[in-house]
Design a protein around this motif. Structure first.
Motif, PDB file in Angstrom:
ATOM      1  N   THR A   1       4.961  -6.069  -3.820  1.00 19.60           N
ATOM      2  CA  THR A   1       4.552  -4.417  -4.452  1.00 19.60           C
ATOM      3  C   THR A   1       3.815  -4.068  -3.644  1.00 19.60           C
ATOM      4  N   VAL A   2       2.518  -4.356  -3.541  1.00 16.44           N
ATOM      5  CA  VAL A   2       1.475  -3.877  -2.761  1.00 16.44           C
ATOM      6  C   VAL A   2       1.663  -3.555  -1.449  1.00 16.44           C
ATOM      7  N   ALA A   3       2.492  -5.268  -0.373  1.00 10.59           N
ATOM      8  CA  ALA A   3       2.234  -5.094   0.068  1.00 10.59           C
ATOM      9  C   ALA A   3       2.890  -4.188   1.167  1.00 10.59           C
ATOM     10  N   LEU A   4       4.433  -3.454   0.877  1.00  8.69           N
ATOM     11  CA  LEU A   4       4.904  -2.636   1.009  1.00  8.69           C
ATOM     12  C   LEU A   4       4.089  -1.335   0.702  1.00  8.69           C
ATOM     13  N   GLY A   5       3.411  -1.318   0.086  1.00  4.08           N
ATOM     14  CA  GLY A   5       2.197  -0.046  -0.039  1.00  4.08           C
ATOM     15  C   GLY A   5       1.551   0.526   0.865  1.00  4.08           C
ATOM     16  N   SER A   6       0.344  -1.257   1.141  1.00  2.00           N
ATOM     17  CA  SER A   6       0.109  -1.592   2.758  1.00  2.00           C
ATOM     18  C   SER A   6       0.805  -1.072   3.473  1.00  2.00           C
ATOM     19  N   THR A   7       2.215  -1.209   3.766  1.00  2.00           N
ATOM     20  CA  THR A   7       2.555  -1.277   5.062  1.00  2.00           C
ATOM     21  C   THR A   7       3.202   0.701   5.305  1.00  2.00           C
ATOM     22  N   LEU A   8       3.157   1.033   4.037  1.00  2.00           N
ATOM     23  CA  LEU A   8       3.793   2.597   3.915  1.00  2.00           C
ATOM     24  C   LEU A   8       2.718   2.797   4.975  1.00  2.00           C
ATOM     25  N   ALA A   9       1.208   2.101   4.236  1.00  2.00           N
ATOM     26  CA  ALA A   9      -0.052   3.028   4.865  1.00  2.00           C
ATOM     27  C   ALA A   9      -0.520   2.744   6.435  1.00  2.00           C
ATOM     28  N   THR A  10      -0.064   1.898   6.925  1.00  2.78           N
ATOM     29  CA  THR A  10      -0.153   1.412   7.412  1.00  2.78           C
ATOM     30  C   THR A  10       1.008   2.038   8.908  1.00  2.78           C
ATOM     31  N   VAL A  11       2.023   2.160   8.831  1.00  2.00           N
ATOM     32  CA  VAL A  11       2.782   3.250   9.198  1.00  2.00           C
ATOM     33  C   VAL A  11       2.952   4.310   9.418  1.00  2.00           C
TER      34      VAL A  11
ATOM     35  N   LEU B   1      -0.612   5.747   9.226  1.00  2.00           N
ATOM     36  CA  LEU B   1      -2.007   6.071   9.805  1.00  2.00           C
ATOM     37  C   LEU B   1      -2.411   5.254  10.806  1.00  2.00           C
ATOM     38  N   SER B   2      -1.383   4.329  11.345  1.00  2.00           N
ATOM     39  CA  SER B   2      -1.639   3.740  12.741  1.00  2.00           C
ATOM     40  C   SER B   2      -0.803   3.892  13.829  1.00  2.00           C
ATOM     41  N   LYS B   3      -1.713   4.490  15.452  1.00  2.00           N
ATOM     42  CA  LYS B   3      -1.219   4.546  16.046  1.00  2.00           C
ATOM     43  C   LYS B   3      -0.070   4.088  16.832  1.00  2.00           C
ATOM     44  N   GLY B   4      -0.881   2.908  16.686  1.00  2.00           N
ATOM     45  CA  GLY B   4      -0.303   0.909  17.207  1.00  2.00           C
ATOM     46  C   GLY B   4       1.164   0.395  16.662  1.00  2.00           C
ATOM     47  N   VAL B   5       1.904   1.544  15.413  1.00  2.00           N
ATOM     48  CA  VAL B   5       3.031   0.734  14.425  1.00  2.00           C
ATOM     49  C   VAL B   5       3.692   1.439  14.398  1.00  2.00           C
ATOM     50  N   ALA B   6       5.429   1.446  15.407  1.00  2.00           N
ATOM     51  CA  ALA B   6       5.863   2.134  15.214  1.00  2.00           C
ATOM     52  C   ALA B   6       6.973   2.285  14.404  1.00  2.00           C
ATOM     53  N   LEU B   7       7.299   3.186  13.936  1.00  2.00           N
ATOM     54  CA  LEU B   7       8.746   3.060  12.775  1.00  2.00           C
ATOM     55  C   LEU B   7       9.233   2.057  12.594  1.00  2.00           C
ATOM     56  N   ALA B   8       9.258   2.670  13.667  1.00  2.00           N
ATOM     57  CA  ALA B   8      11.218   1.282  13.932  1.00  2.00           C
ATOM     58  C   ALA B   8      10.321  -0.310  13.046  1.00  2.00           C
ATOM     59  N   GLU B   9       9.217  -0.932  13.419  1.00  2.00           N
ATOM     60  CA  GLU B   9       8.527  -1.891  13.089  1.00  2.00           C
ATOM     61  C   GLU B   9       7.772  -1.377  11.776  1.00  2.00           C
ATOM     62  N   GLY B  10       7.805  -1.091  11.472  1.00  2.00           N
ATOM     63  CA  GLY B  10       7.434  -0.169   9.911  1.00  2.00           C
ATOM     64  C   GLY B  10       8.532  -0.390   9.098  1.00  2.00           C
ATOM     65  N   VAL B  11      10.123   0.082   9.540  1.00  2.00           N
ATOM     66  CA  VAL B  11      11.799   0.009   8.833  1.00  2.00           C
ATOM     67  C   VAL B  11      11.375  -1.728   8.950  1.00  2.00           C
ATOM     68  N   VAL B  12      11.108  -2.218   9.811  1.00  2.00           N
ATOM     69  CA  VAL B  12      11.961  -3.789  10.272  1.00  2.00           C
ATOM     70  C   VAL B  12      10.726  -4.546   8.905  1.00  2.00           C
ATOM     71  N   ALA B  13       9.313  -4.331   8.558  1.00  2.00           N
ATOM     72  CA  ALA B  13       8.176  -4.689   7.893  1.00  2.00           C
ATOM     73  C   ALA B  13       8.402  -4.305   6.533  1.00  2.00           C
ATOM     74  N   PHE B  14       8.935  -3.208   5.992  1.00  2.00           N
ATOM     75  CA  PHE B  14       9.623  -3.007   4.603  1.00  2.00           C
ATOM     76  C   PHE B  14      10.964  -3.591   4.371  1.00  2.00           C
ATOM     77  N   ALA B  15      11.947  -3.967   5.585  1.00  2.00           N
ATOM     78  CA  ALA B  15      13.246  -4.995   5.037  1.00  2.00           C
ATOM     79  C   ALA B  15      12.430  -6.246   5.355  1.00  2.00           C
TER      80      ALA B  15
END
Length: 183
Positions: A46-56, A58-72
């Protein structure tokens, strides 16, 4: 810095909406168990999902597609671990903690309190929160696998049902399935 550029704010909105939608969709597909708080592993996911969402967001270096793959990936790993823990006693022992009996028949179990790093005051607070006025009138207090407390009223045969699988550190080691084992 309070404000950088309008572009940064627009990026947060433009990425945030689809990232949030993707997370909600993945959570709905994966089922209720994904965000349960049954054990420490569930909490970490749960914490990792929240952290991943925040990174996606606020971080210009993380693309939306990378974030969705991280969620999955996080959801898939959580699903795999819970699937295995339901089917394997070994995996279940590694991933999940056991509930711990902290008080039995009005008596605090000092060894259990120390092992669980719980104070007498915390048990008293749980008893008060349950509406019970006196520790002596409580049948049991159990620290559940998610760290919450369950307070059970004193009844004649409390051990036969809900306390059957609860670890009792102050008791002599015995099998607890199928019968009574006292502290």
């Amino acid at each position: 810095m309070f404000f950088d550029t309008w572009t940064g704010l627009l990026r947060v909105v433009a990425v945030g909406i689809p990232a949030y939608a993707a997370l909600v969709l993945l959570l709905r597909v994966s089922g209720k168990r994904t965000l349960s708080k049954m054990n420490a592993f569930d909490f970490v996911v749960t914490v990792a999902l929240g952290s991943t969402l925040a990174t996606v967001l606020l971080s210009k270096g993380v693309a939306l597609a990378e974030g969705v793959v991280a969620f999955a990936l996080l959801i898939l790993l959580q699903y795999a671990i819970t699937w295995l823990s339901v089917r394997s006693a070994l995996v279940q022992r590694v991933v999940k903690a056991e509930p711990t009996l902290l008080l039995h028949d009005g008596r605090l179990l000092d060894g259990a309190l120390k092992a669980a790093r719980v104070t007498r005051e915390e048990v008293s607070a749980a008893v008060r929160a349950s509406g019970s006025g006196s520790i002596e009138r409580v049948g049991a207090v159990v620290m559940e696998t998610d760290g919450s407390f369950t307070v059970l009223k004193r009844v004649e045969d409390a051990d036969a049902g809900t306390l059957a699988n609860v670890r009792r550190p102050d008791a002599a080691p015995r099998a607890m399935k199928g019968g009574r084992s006292g502290p």
